[in-house]
Design a protein around this motif. Structure first.
Motif, PDB file in Angstrom:
ATOM      1  N   GLY A 229     -86.259   0.116  -1.892  1.00 40.07           N
ATOM      2  CA  GLY A 229     -85.674   0.065  -3.223  1.00 40.07           C
ATOM      3  C   GLY A 229     -86.472  -0.795  -4.193  1.00 40.07           C
ATOM      4  N   ILE A 230     -85.882  -1.035  -5.367  1.00 38.24           N
ATOM      5  CA  ILE A 230     -86.541  -1.865  -6.383  1.00 38.24           C
ATOM      6  C   ILE A 230     -85.736  -3.136  -6.623  1.00 38.24           C
ATOM      7  CG2 ILE A 230     -87.563   0.113  -7.577  1.00 38.24           C
ATOM      8  CD1 ILE A 230     -85.244  -0.434  -9.739  1.00 38.24           C
ATOM      9  N   MET A 231     -86.390  -4.159  -7.185  1.00 34.66           N
ATOM     10  CA  MET A 231     -85.684  -5.378  -7.563  1.00 34.66           C
ATOM     11  C   MET A 231     -85.637  -5.435  -9.092  1.00 34.66           C
ATOM     12  SD  MET A 231     -84.888  -6.818  -4.665  1.00 34.66           S
ATOM     13  CE  MET A 231     -84.354  -8.488  -5.076  1.00 34.66           C
ATOM     14  N   VAL A 232     -84.504  -5.865  -9.632  1.00 34.76           N
ATOM     15  CA  VAL A 232     -84.413  -6.092 -11.080  1.00 34.76           C
ATOM     16  C   VAL A 232     -84.195  -7.579 -11.296  1.00 34.76           C
ATOM     17  CG1 VAL A 232     -83.558  -3.789 -11.656  1.00 34.76           C
ATOM     18  CG2 VAL A 232     -81.931  -5.582 -11.050  1.00 34.76           C
TER      19      VAL A 232
ATOM     20  N   MET B 257     -71.784  -1.416  -4.464  1.00 35.83           N
ATOM     21  CA  MET B 257     -72.313  -2.690  -4.955  1.00 35.83           C
ATOM     22  C   MET B 257     -71.800  -3.819  -4.070  1.00 35.83           C
ATOM     23  SD  MET B 257     -71.898  -2.093  -9.077  1.00 35.83           S
ATOM     24  CE  MET B 257     -73.096  -3.325  -9.614  1.00 35.83           C
ATOM     25  N   ILE B 277     -77.243   1.967  -3.071  1.00 34.21           N
ATOM     26  CA  ILE B 277     -76.745   0.647  -2.667  1.00 34.21           C
ATOM     27  C   ILE B 277     -77.338  -0.406  -3.588  1.00 34.21           C
ATOM     28  CG2 ILE B 277     -76.708  -1.102  -0.834  1.00 34.21           C
ATOM     29  CD1 ILE B 277     -76.892   1.213   1.212  1.00 34.21           C
ATOM     30  N   VAL B 278     -76.464  -1.194  -4.207  1.00 34.05           N
ATOM     31  CA  VAL B 278     -76.900  -2.292  -5.065  1.00 34.05           C
ATOM     32  C   VAL B 278     -76.508  -3.597  -4.381  1.00 34.05           C
ATOM     33  CG1 VAL B 278     -76.597  -3.401  -7.317  1.00 34.05           C
ATOM     34  CG2 VAL B 278     -76.601  -0.899  -7.145  1.00 34.05           C
ATOM     35  N   ILE B 280     -76.388  -7.845  -4.756  1.00 33.41           N
ATOM     36  CA  ILE B 280     -76.519  -9.051  -5.569  1.00 33.41           C
ATOM     37  C   ILE B 280     -76.269 -10.231  -4.643  1.00 33.41           C
ATOM     38  CG2 ILE B 280     -75.543 -10.447  -7.442  1.00 33.41           C
ATOM     39  CD1 ILE B 280     -75.227  -6.709  -7.632  1.00 33.41           C
ATOM     40  N   PHE B 289     -81.067  -6.858   1.204  1.00 31.94           N
ATOM     41  CA  PHE B 289     -82.099  -6.355   0.284  1.00 31.94           C
ATOM     42  C   PHE B 289     -83.020  -5.335   0.955  1.00 31.94           C
ATOM     43  CE2 PHE B 289     -81.211 -10.452  -2.023  1.00 31.94           C
ATOM     44  CZ  PHE B 289     -80.679  -9.850  -3.154  1.00 31.94           C
ATOM     45  N   ALA B 292     -81.130  -2.132   0.249  1.00 33.58           N
ATOM     46  CA  ALA B 292     -80.653  -1.903  -1.118  1.00 33.58           C
ATOM     47  C   ALA B 292     -81.627  -1.026  -1.900  1.00 33.58           C
ATOM     48  CB  ALA B 292     -80.467  -3.247  -1.821  1.00 33.58           C
ATOM     49  N   ASP B 293     -81.067  -0.118  -2.720  1.00 29.25           N
ATOM     50  CA  ASP B 293     -81.901   0.673  -3.623  1.00 29.25           C
ATOM     51  C   ASP B 293     -82.254  -0.142  -4.850  1.00 29.25           C
ATOM     52  OD1 ASP B 293     -81.763   3.367  -2.254  1.00 29.25           O
ATOM     53  OD2 ASP B 293     -79.634   2.868  -2.439  1.00 29.25           O
ATOM     54  N   ILE B 294     -81.301  -0.987  -5.271  1.00 24.84           N
ATOM     55  CA  ILE B 294     -81.542  -1.886  -6.389  1.00 24.84           C
ATOM     56  C   ILE B 294     -81.042  -3.272  -5.973  1.00 24.84           C
ATOM     57  CG2 ILE B 294     -81.191  -2.333  -8.840  1.00 24.84           C
ATOM     58  CD1 ILE B 294     -80.269   0.587  -9.148  1.00 24.84           C
ATOM     59  N   GLY B 295     -81.921  -4.262  -6.084  1.00 24.21           N
ATOM     60  CA  GLY B 295     -81.538  -5.625  -5.713  1.00 24.21           C
ATOM     61  C   GLY B 295     -81.644  -6.569  -6.896  1.00 24.21           C
ATOM     62  N   LEU B 296     -80.774  -7.575  -6.893  1.00 24.25           N
ATOM     63  CA  LEU B 296     -80.841  -8.609  -7.930  1.00 24.25           C
ATOM     64  C   LEU B 296     -80.558  -9.946  -7.260  1.00 24.25           C
ATOM     65  CD1 LEU B 296     -80.886  -9.724 -10.852  1.00 24.25           C
ATOM     66  CD2 LEU B 296     -78.520  -8.955 -11.106  1.00 24.25           C
ATOM     67  N   VAL B 297     -81.536 -10.858  -7.353  1.00 21.47           N
ATOM     68  CA  VAL B 297     -81.322 -12.192  -6.793  1.00 21.47           C
ATOM     69  C   VAL B 297     -80.653 -13.038  -7.860  1.00 21.47           C
ATOM     70  CG1 VAL B 297     -82.415 -14.248  -5.818  1.00 21.47           C
ATOM     71  CG2 VAL B 297     -83.345 -11.974  -5.306  1.00 21.47           C
ATOM     72  N   VAL B 303     -73.557 -13.440 -12.585  1.00 26.46           N
ATOM     73  CA  VAL B 303     -74.014 -12.042 -12.739  1.00 26.46           C
ATOM     74  C   VAL B 303     -72.858 -11.114 -13.110  1.00 26.46           C
ATOM     75  CG1 VAL B 303     -74.951 -10.040 -11.509  1.00 26.46           C
ATOM     76  CG2 VAL B 303     -76.032 -12.277 -11.228  1.00 26.46           C
ATOM     77  N   GLU B 306     -71.966 -11.093 -16.702  1.00 31.92           N
ATOM     78  CA  GLU B 306     -73.086 -10.486 -17.445  1.00 31.92           C
ATOM     79  C   GLU B 306     -73.072  -8.956 -17.301  1.00 31.92           C
ATOM     80  OE1 GLU B 306     -75.851 -14.393 -16.593  1.00 31.92           O
ATOM     81  OE2 GLU B 306     -76.619 -12.445 -15.973  1.00 31.92           O
ATOM     82  N   ILE B 307     -72.720  -8.473 -16.108  1.00 34.22           N
ATOM     83  CA  ILE B 307     -72.621  -7.022 -15.917  1.00 34.22           C
ATOM     84  C   ILE B 307     -71.514  -6.471 -16.814  1.00 34.22           C
ATOM     85  CG2 ILE B 307     -71.904  -5.207 -14.293  1.00 34.22           C
ATOM     86  CD1 ILE B 307     -73.300  -6.785 -12.066  1.00 34.22           C
TER      87      ILE B 307
END
Lengths: 248, 311
Positions: A229-232, B257, B277-278, B280, B289, B292-297, B303, B306-307
């Motif tokens: 996947g990607i990180m944002v 998520m 899969i997201v 956080i 992670f 996950a397809d999209i990760g946010l540290v 967060v 903010e979302i």
């Protein structure tokens, strides 16, 4: 009342299982083997029922080679009164395992049979239900609470919709879910004591069960992996990405 | 050619989505597709079953003893009717996993658990070792195929059909040794975890039952179901029936998520069929992670607001 508890020797739940490159099975060489975790919970529940005066004897049963005597000894160290190893080289499928338990049920006449809800190797979740069917007795699967009162058990079951409570007449089969209890730790003196407890070996052939209608299992493959996947770097970027993909 | 009987799952008034998923698997298997509805009053449920595309016939049986799904009560009738079919399918929900092995034993066969793919009319793929291996399983020609369908692997068929419904009387003897006492449901007004298109989950990172409220708030803004890791359940933040994972629910929403969930293997087993899969998590090294397809540290407590602001 006697309680019969099934304990299966399986790869320890902490071992990361990998498929052999030739697809013939999973690689368990040298892997740590343990009592199936759900079966350990089943045994703990049986011991608690005995300690509460609801049962008089707890018998642990395992089907397999001499190697599974190791798990039976652990069961005896936890507090079971005696053990039975049904000796066979073959890995029995659920129907044959249920028929084997039925043969022992006819011999021992238990008031309760408690099994784990599933084994963590083949994840079948069938043996308890099949035993109940062949025995023509009640089943209470996925139990998270068991109350035994004379000839009746009140069992709370973990179902998708929440917690279901049913009442069953004994004798019956119960299968344990994870939250039924927390199994006790085995103490060293108990391990010594367990060595002197009776462990009977019965050849599977002596029970003369039918072992037919088997499923054919002919190939093992590793599971599909997900793409990287990607990180944002911010919540805004995350929401934008999800909107971009049509998910929000 | 195969003739397939699907055992309907319902709550007494409404057909479960799991039945429509079983129909998908039956269509893939090939053959005629019948649905059996056993209920105290099967009329409405049978109509809903008849509306599913791909269904040829619905058999409905009313009996007061069918008001609650007790395997010991249902299995003899299903086995009696199922004996005339080549395949008997049920969902791999707690309902099906309780019931179908009992049916299989009455028919004298082993059951195929958790079909995730069909390779031939009598040949299937299913997961073992918590999904760490996938095996090919086949059933001999002379045996009835009794199976449960892994819900996360199959899409529900659409509605709009109008299959024939025929009513029957019970034929098998019913035991009286098992009695329903009650059902306690938790979770309130949120969408059902197993059928929700979006699921928001919280883990140990939430820190308390009180803090878990921000997960519910975000979920209701997104129309999402709420799940939790086993760690969050064990810590007492949320009830048992919200647990997602090998020992909880296996789900496949379009969007998953995970907030403050590290990603133990047993949790990943429950979500790996999700569309996206997201994750956080404030720990950049958390194993979640890796899938996950999209990760946010980041800290979930900053967060999430903010979302919500960015929606």
């Amino acid at each position: 009342m006697k309680i019969l508890v099934g304990i299966k020797r399986v790869v320890d739940f902490n071992v990361r299982v990998r498929v052999k490159p030739d697809g013939s099975g999973v690689d368990l060489d040298g892997a740590k083997m343990s009592i199936n975790p759900f079966d350990e919970i089943a045994l703990e529940e049986a011991l608690r029922l005995r300690e509460a005066g609801k049962a008089t004897e707890v018998i642990v049963v395992s089907i397999g080679t001499t190697a599974c005597q190791q798990q039976l000894r652990t069961g005896l160290a936890m507090g079971a009164d005696r053990a039975i190893q049904v000796d066979t080289e073959e890995k029995l499928q659920p129907l044959a395992a249920a028929r084997t338990f039925l043969a022992l049920v006819e011999k021992e006449q238990p008031g309760l049979v408690i099994l784990g809800k599933q084994a963590i190797d083949d994840d079948n979740s069938q043996t308890g239900q099949m035993l109940a069917a062949l025995w023509d007795r009640p089943q209470a699967t996925f139990a998270s609470e068991v109350v035994v009162d004379d000839q009746v058990a009140r069992v709370t079951r973990e179902v998708d919709a929440g917690l279901e409570t049913i009442e069953i007449d004994l004798p019956a089969v119960i299968t344990s879910d994870l939250r039924l209890n927390e199994p006790r730790f085995v103490k060293l003196p108990d391990i010594m004591k367990a060595k002197r407890k009776p462990l009977e070996v019965i050849p599977l052939t002596d029970l003369a069960i039918a072992n037919d209608n088997k499923l054919t299992i002919d190939h093992y493959a590793p599971p599909a992996t997900r793409e990287k996947g990607i990180m944002v770097d911010s919540a805004e970027a995350l929401v934008a990405e999800l909107k971009n993909r049509g998910l929000l | 050619m195969s003739n397939i009987l699907i055992i309907a799952e319902h709550n007494g008034s409404e057909l479960s989505n799991s039945t429509a998923k079983c129909v998908s698997c039956a269509i893939e298997t090939g053959g005629s597709v019948h649905i059996l509805v056993l209920a105290a009053d099967a009329t409405v449920i049978a109509e809903q079953a008849a509306a599913l595309n791909g269904v040829d016939e619905v058999i409905s049986i009313n009996h007061p003893n069918y008001s609650h799904a007790l395997a010991a009560t249902l299995a003899p009738e299903i086995a009696a009717i199922g004996a005339d079919y080549s395949h008997v399918y049920g969902p791999s929900s707690t309902y099906g996993r309780d019931l179908m092995p009992r049916v299989a034993a009455l028919l004298g066969v082993n059951q195929v658990a958790d079909i995730m793919a069909v390779k031939g009319p009598r040949s299937f793929q299913r997961p073992v070792y918590a999904g760490n291996a996938i095996i090919d399983v086949s059933v001999a020609e002379e045996n009835t195929v009794v199976a449960t369908i892994r819900l996360a692997s199959w899409a529900a068929v659409s509605g709009g059909n109008n299959a024939t419904v025929s009513s029957r009387e019970t034929s098998a003897e019913m035991p009286t040794h098992s009695r329903f006492i009650g059902l306690k449901t938790e979770g309130g007004d949120l969408p059902d975890l197993q059928s929700a298109k979006r699921v928001i989950s919280g883990g140990r990172g939430l820190g308390s039952e009180e803090n878990f409220k921000i997960i519910y708030t975000l979920a209701s803004k997104l129309g999402a179901g709420v799940g939790a890791s086993r760690a969050a359940v064990d810590a007492g933040y949320v009830p048992n029936d919200m647990q997602v994972g090998q020992t909880g629910k296996i789900i496949s929403p379009d969007l998953y998520m995970a907030f403050g969930i590290s990603g133990a293997i047993q949790h990943i087993t429950g979500i790996k069929d999700a569309g996206t899969i997201v994750a956080i998590n404030k720990d950049a090294e958390a194993p979640i992670f890796e899938v996950a397809d999209i990760g946010l540290v980041g800290d979930l407590f900053s967060v999430i607001p903010e979302i919500e602001a960015a929606l």
